[in-house]
Design a protein around this motif. Structure first.
Motif, short mmCIF file in Angstrom:
data_model
loop_
_atom_site.label_atom_id
_atom_site.label_comp_id
_atom_site.label_asym_id
_atom_site.label_seq_id
_atom_site.Cartn_x
_atom_site.Cartn_y
_atom_site.Cartn_z
N GLN A 325 -2.84 8.01 -10.17
CA GLN A 325 -3.01 9.41 -10.59
C GLN A 325 -3.42 10.30 -9.43
OE1 GLN A 325 -5.83 9.22 -13.81
NE2 GLN A 325 -4.53 7.83 -15.02
N ARG A 326 -4.03 9.70 -8.42
CA ARG A 326 -4.46 10.45 -7.25
C ARG A 326 -3.47 10.34 -6.09
NH1 ARG A 326 -8.15 9.13 -10.54
NH2 ARG A 326 -10.04 10.40 -10.81
N GLY A 327 -2.30 9.78 -6.37
CA GLY A 327 -1.25 9.73 -5.37
C GLY A 327 -1.39 8.63 -4.35
N VAL A 328 -2.06 7.54 -4.71
CA VAL A 328 -2.18 6.40 -3.80
C VAL A 328 -1.62 5.17 -4.52
CG1 VAL A 328 -3.73 4.91 -2.48
CG2 VAL A 328 -4.22 7.36 -2.68
N ILE A 329 -0.54 4.62 -3.99
CA ILE A 329 0.10 3.46 -4.61
C ILE A 329 -0.34 2.19 -3.88
CG2 ILE A 329 2.26 2.45 -5.39
CD1 ILE A 329 3.65 5.09 -4.76
N VAL A 330 -0.98 1.29 -4.61
CA VAL A 330 -1.25 -0.05 -4.11
C VAL A 330 -0.53 -1.02 -5.04
CG1 VAL A 330 -3.45 0.61 -3.06
CG2 VAL A 330 -3.41 -0.24 -5.42
N ARG A 331 -0.61 -2.31 -4.76
CA ARG A 331 0.12 -3.30 -5.56
C ARG A 331 -0.86 -4.07 -6.42
NH1 ARG A 331 4.24 -5.60 -7.95
NH2 ARG A 331 5.86 -6.65 -6.73
N SER A 332 -0.71 -3.98 -7.73
CA SER A 332 -1.54 -4.79 -8.61
C SER A 332 -1.19 -6.26 -8.40
CB SER A 332 -1.30 -4.41 -10.07
OG SER A 332 -1.90 -5.35 -10.93
N ALA A 333 -2.21 -7.10 -8.26
CA ALA A 333 -1.97 -8.53 -8.06
C ALA A 333 -1.87 -9.28 -9.38
CB ALA A 333 -3.07 -9.13 -7.20
N ALA A 334 -1.86 -8.55 -10.49
CA ALA A 334 -1.71 -9.20 -11.79
C ALA A 334 -0.39 -9.96 -11.87
CB ALA A 334 -1.81 -8.17 -12.91
N VAL A 335 0.64 -9.47 -11.16
CA VAL A 335 1.94 -10.13 -11.16
C VAL A 335 1.85 -11.54 -10.60
CG1 VAL A 335 2.62 -9.26 -8.89
CG2 VAL A 335 4.38 -9.80 -10.58
N TRP A 336 0.82 -11.82 -9.80
CA TRP A 336 0.62 -13.16 -9.24
C TRP A 336 -0.47 -13.92 -9.98
CZ3 TRP A 336 0.73 -9.01 -5.48
CH2 TRP A 336 1.94 -8.92 -4.78
#
Length: 375
Positions: A325-336
């Motif tokens: 929402q604040r314009g910062v994309i990181v990668r959720s590690a839930a996929v792993w």
């Protein structure tokens, strides 16, 4: 529809990429977005590669070189092997698939680290093989004894990713040599060194020196990371000529497009861009590790890659959404299977600071409690 797909296809799980910038802009009405999710080079592509790409654009009506001879020759000179030791691919992803197509049959087994890059498992399932996951240790390092203990007479392939994705940890040279010494000769060891250009540990090896000594393994590398060419998809594998010959037999005739071949060959010569990228990454990795640790977060160490894995705790999902929402994309590690973690690409100094600012804003506005520190 009465046409039935293969049973293996029904088991496949499609790759889940990180959110692109345009999607986050559209969803949240943002003008500026910082993407720290896909481990791309924040300096952009190699300038020499860009110049070569533009020069070659006038030849787009011609088919590409099916044998990628110029790129193969440039790689051979750079890596200290012969062209017969090399195959190029449409990204390292295609090469992982070619390995499976060349070596796996129904009922064979392949060993993969868990968690890790999901394309290893994808290609094994596609070929009807049994994928055997071997968990990393609690500190996210490799358990070589467990890998060797998982080998059976049906084992054909063993994958190690070093530096490891998504943790950033690595396999020390001595342990890689132990794997090579103790694996049966009927098993091919694949070293995925996509992030190897960023590693600076004294005991790190991408395996190429062992290959040059005559050892049997296959090393995967890519132009998507330090060379900044992710958008044109080109990777390469290095192995014994007989292994490469098997992969060449199953590849598509024109698998690497002409622009990718030309740009990649030029990027190899851009040592200045590689040096600047490595220096920027090392400084940013150190900075973010120190700053996030000071804020009470747990950073998996030592990262040897261009990203860090960070434990945010039980609020990781909410923090991840708050950062978007604040314009910062990181990668959720839930996929792993790591729902309390996020993977953060090292950006420019400005991008790294924006991440820290957004975390601070989120902590105040959302009253997110400080995450627990792992013991």
């Amino acid at each position: 529809m009465s046409i039935r797909t293969r049973q293996a296809v029904l088991q496949l799980k499609p790759y889940s990429p990180g959110k692109p910038i345009w999607e986050v802009q559209r969803e949240h009405g943002l003008d500026r977005v910082v993407k720290l999710a896909s481990n791309e080079n924040p300096l952009g592509p190699s300038p020499l590669a860009m110049e070569a790409l533009l020069r070659s654009a006038a030849e787009l009506h011609r088919y590409p070189d099916a044998g990628f001879s110029e790129l193969r020759s440039a790689l051979a000179d750079t890596l200290g092997v012969t062209p017969e030791h090399i195959i190029a691919g449409n990204g390292a992803d295609e090469l992982i698939k070619l390995v499976a197509e060349a070596y796996l049959e129904t009922g064979d087994e392949m060993i993969v680290p868990s968690p890790s890059f999901t394309e290893y498992e994808f290609t094994g399932v596609l070929m009807g093989a049994r994928v055997v996951p071997v968990p990393l240790r609690a500190d996210f390092t490799y358990d070589i004894a467990a890998i060797l203990g998982a080998v059976t007479p049906r084992t054909k392939l063993v994958y190690v990713c070093t530096p490891h994705n998504p943790t950033g940890t690595y396999l020390p040279r001595g342990e890689l040599e132990k794997l090579l010494e103790e694996l049966p000769p009927s098993v091919l060891l694949i070293v995925d060194a996509a992030y190897g250009h960023y590693a600076d540990a004294d005991d790190y090896t991408d395996g190429l020196d062992l290959l040059r000594q005559g050892r049997t393994l296959l090393v995967l590398q890519t132009f998507s990371k330090i060379y900044g060419l992710a958008g044109i998809r080109v990777g390469y594998a290095v192995s014994r000529p007989e292994v490469i010959e098997a992969l060449l037999k199953v590849k598509e005739p024109f698998n690497v497009n002409a622009l990718a071949q030309t740009a990649a060959a030029a990027a190899l010569a851009d040592t200045d861009h590689v040096s600047r990228s490595r220096e920027l990454n090392a400084d940013g990795r150190r900075y973010l590790t120190e700053e996030l640790t000071a804020r009470g977060f747990t950073v998996v160490r030592p990262s040897q890659s261009n990203f860090i894995l960070v434990r945010l705790g039980a609020e990781a999902g909410r923090i991840y959404e708050g950062l978007l929402q604040r314009g910062v994309i990181v990668r959720s590690a839930a996929v792993w299977g790591l729902p309390e973690y996020v993977r953060i690409t090292i950006g420019t100094p400005e991008e790294n600071d924006r991440l820290l600012e957004a975390l601070a804003e989120l902590g105040r506005r959302a009253e997110v409690p400080a995450p627990r520190v792992a013991e």
